[in-house]
Design an enzyme around this catalytic site. Structure first.
Site, PDB file in Angstrom:
ATOM      1  N   LYS A  67      49.486  30.177  38.512  1.00  0.00           N
ATOM      2  CA  LYS A  67      48.066  30.522  38.620  1.00  0.00           C
ATOM      3  C   LYS A  67      47.469  29.873  39.860  1.00  0.00           C
ATOM      4  O   LYS A  67      47.601  28.670  40.062  1.00  0.00           O
ATOM      5  CB  LYS A  67      47.289  30.060  37.385  1.00  0.00           C
ATOM      6  CG  LYS A  67      45.800  30.420  37.428  1.00  0.00           C
ATOM      7  CD  LYS A  67      45.103  30.051  36.138  1.00  0.00           C
ATOM      8  CE  LYS A  67      44.768  28.576  36.061  1.00  0.00           C
ATOM      9  NZ  LYS A  67      43.703  28.182  37.035  1.00  0.00           N
ATOM     10  N   ASP A 116      43.347  33.691  39.765  1.00  0.00           N
ATOM     11  CA  ASP A 116      42.269  33.296  38.852  1.00  0.00           C
ATOM     12  C   ASP A 116      40.979  33.046  39.647  1.00  0.00           C
ATOM     13  O   ASP A 116      40.593  31.907  39.884  1.00  0.00           O
ATOM     14  CB  ASP A 116      42.709  32.033  38.101  1.00  0.00           C
ATOM     15  CG  ASP A 116      41.632  31.476  37.188  1.00  0.00           C
ATOM     16  OD1 ASP A 116      40.762  32.244  36.754  1.00  0.00           O
ATOM     17  OD2 ASP A 116      41.676  30.253  36.915  1.00  0.00           O
ATOM     18  N   LYS A 158      38.006  34.881  38.836  1.00  0.00           N
ATOM     19  CA  LYS A 158      36.886  35.133  37.913  1.00  0.00           C
ATOM     20  C   LYS A 158      35.755  35.909  38.598  1.00  0.00           C
ATOM     21  O   LYS A 158      34.609  35.468  38.658  1.00  0.00           O
ATOM     22  CB  LYS A 158      36.353  33.817  37.331  1.00  0.00           C
ATOM     23  CG  LYS A 158      37.377  33.004  36.558  1.00  0.00           C
ATOM     24  CD  LYS A 158      36.747  31.729  36.004  1.00  0.00           C
ATOM     25  CE  LYS A 158      37.744  30.896  35.223  1.00  0.00           C
ATOM     26  NZ  LYS A 158      38.753  30.270  36.128  1.00  0.00           N
ATOM     27  N   ASP A 198      30.125  40.183  39.898  1.00  0.00           N
ATOM     28  CA  ASP A 198      29.191  40.685  40.913  1.00  0.00           C
ATOM     29  C   ASP A 198      28.838  42.114  40.513  1.00  0.00           C
ATOM     30  O   ASP A 198      29.160  42.552  39.404  1.00  0.00           O
ATOM     31  CB  ASP A 198      29.849  40.619  42.302  1.00  0.00           C
ATOM     32  CG  ASP A 198      28.848  40.391  43.427  1.00  0.00           C
ATOM     33  OD1 ASP A 198      27.847  41.141  43.470  1.00  0.00           O
ATOM     34  OD2 ASP A 198      29.056  39.487  44.248  1.00  0.00           O
ATOM     35  N   THR A 214      36.544  27.409  28.465  1.00  0.00           N
ATOM     36  CA  THR A 214      36.964  26.442  27.447  1.00  0.00           C
ATOM     37  C   THR A 214      36.330  25.079  27.625  1.00  0.00           C
ATOM     38  O   THR A 214      36.392  24.248  26.724  1.00  0.00           O
ATOM     39  CB  THR A 214      38.503  26.281  27.447  1.00  0.00           C
ATOM     40  OG1 THR A 214      38.929  25.886  28.751  1.00  0.00           O
ATOM     41  CG2 THR A 214      39.185  27.578  27.056  1.00  0.00           C
ATOM     42  N   ARG A 254      48.115  20.020  34.181  1.00  0.00           N
ATOM     43  CA  ARG A 254      48.572  18.652  34.406  1.00  0.00           C
ATOM     44  C   ARG A 254      49.759  18.196  33.554  1.00  0.00           C
ATOM     45  O   ARG A 254      50.562  17.396  34.033  1.00  0.00           O
ATOM     46  CB  ARG A 254      47.380  17.696  34.259  1.00  0.00           C
ATOM     47  CG  ARG A 254      46.542  17.668  35.523  1.00  0.00           C
ATOM     48  CD  ARG A 254      45.168  17.083  35.296  1.00  0.00           C
ATOM     49  NE  ARG A 254      44.257  18.060  34.729  1.00  0.00           N
ATOM     50  CZ  ARG A 254      42.936  17.924  34.698  1.00  0.00           C
ATOM     51  NH1 ARG A 254      42.373  16.838  35.187  1.00  0.00           N
ATOM     52  NH2 ARG A 254      42.171  18.859  34.192  1.00  0.00           N
TER      53      ARG A 254
END
Length: 240
Positions: free
Chosen positions: A35, A62, A64, A67, A121, A212
């Site tokens: 990603k 990614d 997002k 518009d 999230t 991570r």
């Protein structure tokens, strides 16, 4: 556009290309997708995405998008020209925006998967109330997931804690891409609604976004293999 059978998407969140590629070169394309988010794409541009594809990785871009419909459709079209595997946009941009983007991507012989972000999230009930969303995060995720499916998209990005209810409502072909996934011994970091990989798969997740716990591990490939093993074990248990 390549794709692996793995259900793990490794989030590349690095401030510079060299560190990202050092990590990528320790991984295997058959074991994960990658990603690329806003920071890396803004710093490094399309060439970085293409360098990952050259290495054999399927890329989830990614960004997002959110518009007016034509602008989002044009951006998705440009992303598809990079050969990425998956693109996302915000479901809160509305039905017309989502439908226009989907229609534009249908011009591509091998179009990327198009999924919508529901509720981030990192957001709590208090957070979403401040921006005018009434109800719980789960209620808003459920509403936006229904809108996304009716607009003809491939799936949504959602917390694994909402995955079960969405899966029950929308069926098995709708993709659920879930960040907020952490092995049992990993810190939650900036995610509020988290699950382990096995729990997320059992709840109905299609793909798990993991950052991570893999990218900061002493042995990233070993960490990735362990998460894949947890996913396989959970999948086999669900099939029994």
């Amino acid at each position: 556009m390549s794709e692996t059978g793995s259900r793990v998407i490794v989030a590349l969140d690095f401030p510079e290309e060299q560190k990202a590629l050092q990590l990528v070169d320790q991984l295997e394309p058959s074991l994960c997708h990658l990603k690329v988010g806003k920071e890396m794409f803004t710093r490094l541009g399309p060439g970085f995405v293409e360098s990952l594809s050259v290495r054999g990785f399927a890329v989830f871009l990614d960004l997002k998008f959110h518009d007016i419909p034509n602008t989002v459709a044009a951006a998705c079209d440009a992303a598809a020209d990079l050969g990425v595997w998956m693109i996302n946009l915000h479901a809160s941009g509305g039905r017309r925006m989502m439908e226009t983007a989907r229609e534009r991507l249908e011009r591509h012989a091998q179009r990327p998967k198009l999924v919508a972000v529901t509720i981030l999230t990192s957001l709590s009930r208090e957070d979403i109330a401040e921006v005018g969303f009434h109800g719980t995060p789960a209620e808003n995720v459920f509403r936006l997931a229904h809108l996304t499916k009716s607009a003809g998209l491939d799936g949504v990005v959602c917390s694994p804690r909402e995955a079960g209810a969405i899966r029950a409502a929308v069926g098995g072909d709708f993709l659920l891409v879930t960040p907020g996934v952490r092995p049992k011994d990993a810190a939650a970091d900036d995610q509020r609604r988290v699950m382990t990989p096995g729990e997320a798969i059992a709840a109905g997740s299609s793909y798990l976004v993991v950052g991570r716990p893999i990218t900061a591990a002493a042995d990233p490939l070993a960490a990735l293999r362990q998460i894949n093993a947890d996913v396989t074990e959970s999948t086999l248990s669900a099939d029994k």
